[in-house]
Each structure stands twice: as structure tokens, then as C-alpha cells.
Write an enzyme that holds these catalytic residues in place. Structure first.
Site, PDB file in Angstrom:
ATOM      1  N   CYS A  89      34.363  53.824  39.270  1.00  0.00           N
ATOM      2  CA  CYS A  89      35.583  54.386  38.661  1.00  0.00           C
ATOM      3  C   CYS A  89      35.464  55.892  38.437  1.00  0.00           C
ATOM      4  CB  CYS A  89      35.892  53.648  37.356  1.00  0.00           C
ATOM      5  SG  CYS A  89      34.468  53.449  36.267  1.00  0.00           S
TER       6      CYS A  89
HETATM    7  N1  LIG Z   1      35.628  47.903  34.230  1.00  0.00           N
HETATM    8  C1  LIG Z   1      35.795  48.961  35.019  1.00  0.00           C
HETATM    9  O1  LIG Z   1      36.440  49.947  34.648  1.00  0.00           O
HETATM   10  C2  LIG Z   1      35.212  48.974  36.402  1.00  0.00           C
HETATM   11  C3  LIG Z   1      34.335  48.016  36.831  1.00  0.00           C
HETATM   12  N2  LIG Z   1      33.791  48.096  38.090  1.00  0.00           N
HETATM   13  C4  LIG Z   1      32.860  47.081  38.547  1.00  0.00           C
HETATM   14  O2  LIG Z   1      33.601  45.892  38.821  1.00  0.00           O
HETATM   15  C5  LIG Z   1      32.827  44.738  38.519  1.00  0.00           C
HETATM   16  C6  LIG Z   1      33.601  43.886  37.501  1.00  0.00           C
HETATM   17  O3  LIG Z   1      33.786  44.658  36.331  1.00  0.00           O
HETATM   18  P1  LIG Z   1      34.633  44.145  35.078  1.00  0.00           P
HETATM   19  O4  LIG Z   1      35.850  43.452  35.543  1.00  0.00           O
HETATM   20  O5  LIG Z   1      34.750  45.278  34.151  1.00  0.00           O
HETATM   21  O6  LIG Z   1      33.590  43.098  34.471  1.00  0.00           O
HETATM   22  P2  LIG Z   1      33.821  41.996  33.359  1.00  0.00           P
HETATM   23  O7  LIG Z   1      32.583  41.933  32.562  1.00  0.00           O
HETATM   24  O8  LIG Z   1      35.088  42.288  32.648  1.00  0.00           O
HETATM   25  O9  LIG Z   1      33.998  40.664  34.220  1.00  0.00           O
HETATM   26  C7  LIG Z   1      32.952  40.095  34.935  1.00  0.00           C
HETATM   27  C8  LIG Z   1      33.454  38.878  35.699  1.00  0.00           C
HETATM   28  O10 LIG Z   1      32.372  38.296  36.393  1.00  0.00           O
HETATM   29  C9  LIG Z   1      32.205  36.915  35.997  1.00  0.00           C
HETATM   30  N3  LIG Z   1      30.763  36.686  35.918  1.00  0.00           N
HETATM   31  C10 LIG Z   1      29.888  37.293  35.057  1.00  0.00           C
HETATM   32  N4  LIG Z   1      28.628  36.893  35.314  1.00  0.00           N
HETATM   33  C11 LIG Z   1      28.706  36.005  36.336  1.00  0.00           C
HETATM   34  C12 LIG Z   1      27.765  35.231  37.060  1.00  0.00           C
HETATM   35  N5  LIG Z   1      26.452  35.281  36.751  1.00  0.00           N
HETATM   36  N6  LIG Z   1      28.195  34.425  38.049  1.00  0.00           N
HETATM   37  C13 LIG Z   1      29.520  34.348  38.352  1.00  0.00           C
HETATM   38  N7  LIG Z   1      30.471  35.049  37.700  1.00  0.00           N
HETATM   39  C14 LIG Z   1      30.076  35.868  36.713  1.00  0.00           C
HETATM   40  C15 LIG Z   1      32.945  36.778  34.692  1.00  0.00           C
HETATM   41  O11 LIG Z   1      33.574  35.520  34.531  1.00  0.00           O
HETATM   42  P3  LIG Z   1      32.871  34.212  33.960  1.00  0.00           P
HETATM   43  O12 LIG Z   1      31.773  34.685  33.042  1.00  0.00           O
HETATM   44  O13 LIG Z   1      33.978  33.484  33.255  1.00  0.00           O
HETATM   45  O14 LIG Z   1      32.380  33.499  35.156  1.00  0.00           O
HETATM   46  C16 LIG Z   1      34.065  37.806  34.836  1.00  0.00           C
HETATM   47  O15 LIG Z   1      35.152  37.254  35.534  1.00  0.00           O
HETATM   48  C17 LIG Z   1      31.486  45.245  37.970  1.00  0.00           C
HETATM   49  O16 LIG Z   1      30.547  45.281  39.004  1.00  0.00           O
HETATM   50  C18 LIG Z   1      31.812  46.664  37.514  1.00  0.00           C
HETATM   51  O17 LIG Z   1      30.689  47.496  37.574  1.00  0.00           O
HETATM   52  C19 LIG Z   1      34.145  49.068  38.957  1.00  0.00           C
HETATM   53  C20 LIG Z   1      35.033  50.035  38.592  1.00  0.00           C
HETATM   54  C21 LIG Z   1      35.628  50.064  37.267  1.00  0.00           C
HETATM   55  C1  LIG Z   2      32.295  52.919  30.008  1.00  0.00           C
HETATM   56  C2  LIG Z   2      31.343  52.310  30.998  1.00  0.00           C
HETATM   57  O1  LIG Z   2      30.359  51.693  30.637  1.00  0.00           O
HETATM   58  N1  LIG Z   2      31.620  52.478  32.274  1.00  0.00           N
HETATM   59  C3  LIG Z   2      30.811  51.945  33.338  1.00  0.00           C
HETATM   60  C4  LIG Z   2      31.426  52.300  34.656  1.00  0.00           C
HETATM   61  C5  LIG Z   2      32.106  51.144  35.328  1.00  0.00           C
HETATM   62  C6  LIG Z   2      31.892  51.184  36.818  1.00  0.00           C
HETATM   63  O2  LIG Z   2      32.642  51.605  37.655  1.00  0.00           O
HETATM   64  O3  LIG Z   2      30.681  50.855  37.105  1.00  0.00           O
HETATM   65  P1  LIG Z   2      29.932  50.329  38.393  1.00  0.00           P
HETATM   66  O4  LIG Z   2      29.412  51.507  39.105  1.00  0.00           O
HETATM   67  O5  LIG Z   2      28.854  49.506  37.817  1.00  0.00           O
HETATM   68  O6  LIG Z   2      30.914  49.563  39.188  1.00  0.00           O
HETATM   69  C7  LIG Z   2      29.394  52.525  33.343  1.00  0.00           C
HETATM   70  O7  LIG Z   2      29.229  53.677  33.016  1.00  0.00           O
HETATM   71  O8  LIG Z   2      28.506  51.808  33.804  1.00  0.00           O
END
Ligand SMILES: NC(=O)C1=CN([C@@H]2O[C@H](COP(=O)(O)OP(=O)(O)OC[C@H]3O[C@@H](n4cnc5c(N)ncnc54)[C@H](OP(=O)(O)O)[C@@H]3O)[C@@H](O)[C@H]2O)C=CC1
Ligand SMILES: CC(=O)N[C@@H](CCC(=O)OP(=O)(O)O)C(=O)O
Length: 314
Positions: free
Chosen positions: A134
Site C-alpha cells: 500500500c
Molecule cells: N490492510 C492493508 O491496508 C493492506 C494489506 N495488504 C496485504 O494484504 C493481505 C491481507 O491483508 P488484510 O486484509 O489487511 O489482512 P486481515 O488480517 O484483515 O485478513 C487476513 C485474512 O486472511 C485469513 N487468514 C489469516 N490467517 C490465515 C491462515 N493461516 N490460513 C488461511 N486464512 C487465513 C483471515 O480469515 P480467517 O482467519 O477467517 O480464515 C482473513 O480473511 C496481507 O498480506 C497484507 O499484507 C496489502 C496492501 C494493503
Molecule cells: C499500518 C500497517 O501496519 N501497515 C502495514 C502495511 C500493509 C501492507 O501493504 O503490507 P504488506 O507489504 O505486508 O502487504 C505494514 O506496515 O506492515
């Protein structure tokens, strides 16, 4: 036309929740499955009002997903977990399009780095796409027009809303820690510092923080350039790179993070310069949309041959 069967793995999380309505409204896609262990068996519509009726969350193992013979799989899973699904799909000899939102494949030369405004041609028709981070999305779109002029490593001060830290409890998404506060973390070596340095082939220095608002990122970027630009020249340079991009807004005004939240755009502005060759600019975006889900939709559309913005309601 036969709809493409797409699976969303990690659908309970913050980014997964953004993707469900986008996939559901896409005319060329059937949302074939949405996975969650915690919400297994529950109706998606009870959690996300725009979700299709009749769709339930399912707890799916990597092997279950591989056996579904999907046309595309979106992995919205924590870092490290996403790779297990990719490996199971490979073991089963399946070859769906895979969009991985995690950081697991962003440094893998066999995967396409999914920053459409830079790599559109490579993403079109690609099979394995690593969605950028992000913060990394905002940093690159702000810096790309100036890379050839950089005299040293740009310094980037970033502040994210706490949805960036996902749903697993941690100090970075703990309301008590964040109340009346701003939390510096990863003072050196944040993964997005490495990601941007790798992609730009030029080092950057990144200082991330998390704040008590839920969604949005603001990045203040300062660079030394090899020659001085006026503010107008700096803005014109950015326009020459990205002036025609639907999801990038460029302006001399300093963008505010609250205006980027709930939008699909990156807003880049400020473009303040000095006679000594310093440039400071600001980029804002919604971490969950252009920083994650919107970009995943752009990448999926490009990989499948749809209009890049299909499903993304502007
Ligand atoms: N949040 C952000 O702003 C951003 C996030 N990302 C990346 O996107 C990905 C998702 O982020 P985000 O949506 O914030 O994460 P969340 O923590 O909000 O969600 C994680 C999801 O993964 C599932 N999950 C967790 N552990 C496991 C496992 N061991 N096996 C199967 N399913 C699992 C959870 O569902 P359940 O536990 O019910 O199975 C849930 O649906 C991450 O890699 C993050 O780094 C990238 C850009 C921005
Ligand atoms: C506030 C906060 O914790 N932000 C996350 C960034 C989310 C993201 O994009 O992380 P990935 O590179 O893991 O997909 C972090 O800094 O790790």
C-alpha cells in the site's frame, strides 16, 4: 460469454471485504468461492451488504482451493500464508491466474509486479501477479516521474490508518495504543522501503507511522534533485508520466488523506521546490483500495483481458 470463475481466499479481512462487492458487480466474473475459517458457513451478505445472495464463507485449505479448478484466485492472506496456497496450486498442476496481495512474491522475478500505471503491458495476459504494498504504491507513483533526476535517496515520512495493520490484534491496530497518538514503527528496513528501492533501482528511506484514523495513507516525500525544477516544471513532469491515468490525480495543491479515503485514486500534489534542487511532494491514497483491492481488480482485469476498470465504480 462464459463467466470466469474467481475465488477470493482471505475474504474476512479488511482487503478481502473491499474485493467482494467489486467482484460481485463485475459482469464477466462469477464469484465462485470466498474463504474464511472464522466465518465458515455464514452468509456473506450478513457481513457485507453488497455481497451476492446465497454466497457463504467456506473454510478452504490450500488443497481445496487447488481442486476447485478456478480461472483465477485472489489471495488476500497474511504474508507467509499466501505462499502455501500457491504451492498447493502448483503441486496440483493447475494454472489459474493468481493475484497475491501479500508481500510473498514481490521480489520474485518469476512473478509480474502489478503496478498497472507502470507495468500495464507486462500485466496484460500475465498469470502470476504480485500486488504492490500500500505505501509502496503511493511512493512509486509519486517518485517515478523524478527517478532520473534523483541525486540521493528520497526521504519519505508515511502515516497509515490502522486498517493497514490487518485484523490480527497488534499495537498497530489497538485503539488504546493509538488514542491521541501516532505510532512510529519499522524505523529502518520496512519491507516497502526495500520494495520501492528494488522497483525503482534507487534507494529510498522510509519512516512509517500508524495513526488513529481507520483508512488512508499520507506520504510526504522530499528529494534532492540533480537540477532545480520550478513547481510548475515538477507538476508538468508528473503530468507527462501520469496525466492520462484514471486513478491518479495531480495538482499543485497539497492533498489531504481524508479526501483519499473511500476513493480508488492516488492524489499527488504539493510539488514544492527550492533553487538548490529540493523537491517535496505529497501522495495520499486509500490503503485498502488503490493500496490493495482496487489494484488487485486492475491486475485481474488486465490479466483476463477485461477493461482495466471493470468492477471498480469510480
Ligand atoms: N490492510 C492493508 O491496508 C493492506 C494489506 N495488504 C496485504 O494484504 C493481505 C491481507 O491483508 P488484510 O486484509 O489487511 O489482512 P486481515 O488480517 O484483515 O485478513 C487476513 C485474512 O486472511 C485469513 N487468514 C489469516 N490467517 C490465515 C491462515 N493461516 N490460513 C488461511 N486464512 C487465513 C483471515 O480469515 P480467517 O482467519 O477467517 O480464515 C482473513 O480473511 C496481507 O498480506 C497484507 O499484507 C496489502 C496492501 C494493503
Ligand atoms: C499500518 C500497517 O501496519 N501497515 C502495514 C502495511 C500493509 C501492507 O501493504 O503490507 P504488506 O507489504 O505486508 O502487504 C505494514 O506496515 O506492515
Amino acid at each position: 460469454m462464459q463467466k470466469k470463475r474467481v475465488g477470493l481466499i482471505g475474504a474476512r479481512g479488511h482487503t478481502g471485504a473491499q474485493l467482494i462487492p467489486m467482484l460481485a458487480r463485475h459482469p464477466g466474473i462469477e464469484l465462485a468461492c470466498v474463504s474464511s475459517r472464522e466465518l465458515d458457513g455464514e452468509a456473506v451478505v450478513d457481513h457485507i451488504p453488497d455481497a451476492p445472495a446465497g454466497l457463504n464463507f467456506q473454510a478452504l485449505t490450500p488443497e481445496d482451493v487447488a481442486a476447485l479448478k478456478l480461472d483465477a484466485v485472489i489471495l488476500a492472506l497474511p504474508n507467509g500464508v499466501a505462499s502455501r496456497f500457491v504451492e498447493a496450486i502448483d503441486r496440483a498442476g493447475e494454472d489459474p491466474i493468481i493475484i497475491d496481495l501479500s508481500a510473498d512474491r514481490r521480489f520474485d522475478a518469476d512473478w509480474t509486479y502489478g503496478l498497472p500505471e507502470r507495468n500495464r503491458d507486462l500485466i496484460t495476459g500475465a498469470r502470476c501477479i504480485a500486488n504492490p504494498g500500500c505505501y509502496a504504491t503511493g511512493m512509486q507513483l509519486a517518485l517515478l516521474p523524478f527517478v532520473d533526476l534523483l541525486a540521493s535517496a528520497p526521504r519519505i515520512f508515511g502515516v497509515s490508518g490502522y486498517s493497514g495493520a490487518g485484523t490480527t490484534p497488534s499495537p498497530k491496530n489497538d485503539p488504546e495504543v493509538l488514542r491521541d497518538n501516532i505510532l512510529p514503527y519499522a524505523l529502518t528496513g520496512h519491507i516497502h522501503e526495500r520494495e520501492v528501492s528494488h522497483q525503482l533501482e534507487h534507494p529510498v528511506v522510509f519512516m512509517p507511522h500508524v495513526a488513529p484514523f481507520f483508512r488512508g495513507i499520507t506520504l510526504t516525500i522530499t528529494c534532492e534533485l540533480t537540477r532545480a525544477l520550478s513547481p510548475t516544471e515538477a507538476l508538468e513532469r508528473a503530468r507527462a508520466s501520469f496525466g492520462n491515468e484514471a486513478l491518479i490525480t495531480l495538482s499543485q495543491d497539497i492533498p489531504l488523506v481524508r479526501d483519499a479515503a473511500y476513493t480508488h485514486r492516488v492524489n499527488i500534489g504539493g510539488f514544492a521546490t527550492t533553487d538548490e534542487g529540493r523537491l517535496t511532494l505529497v501522495a495520499t491514497l486509500d490503503n485498502l483500495l488503490k493500496g490493495a483491492a482496487t489494484q488487485a481488480m486492475q491486475n485481474l482485469n488486465l490479466a483476463m483481458g477485461f477493461n482495466e476498470l471493470e468492477g471498480i465504480s469510480l
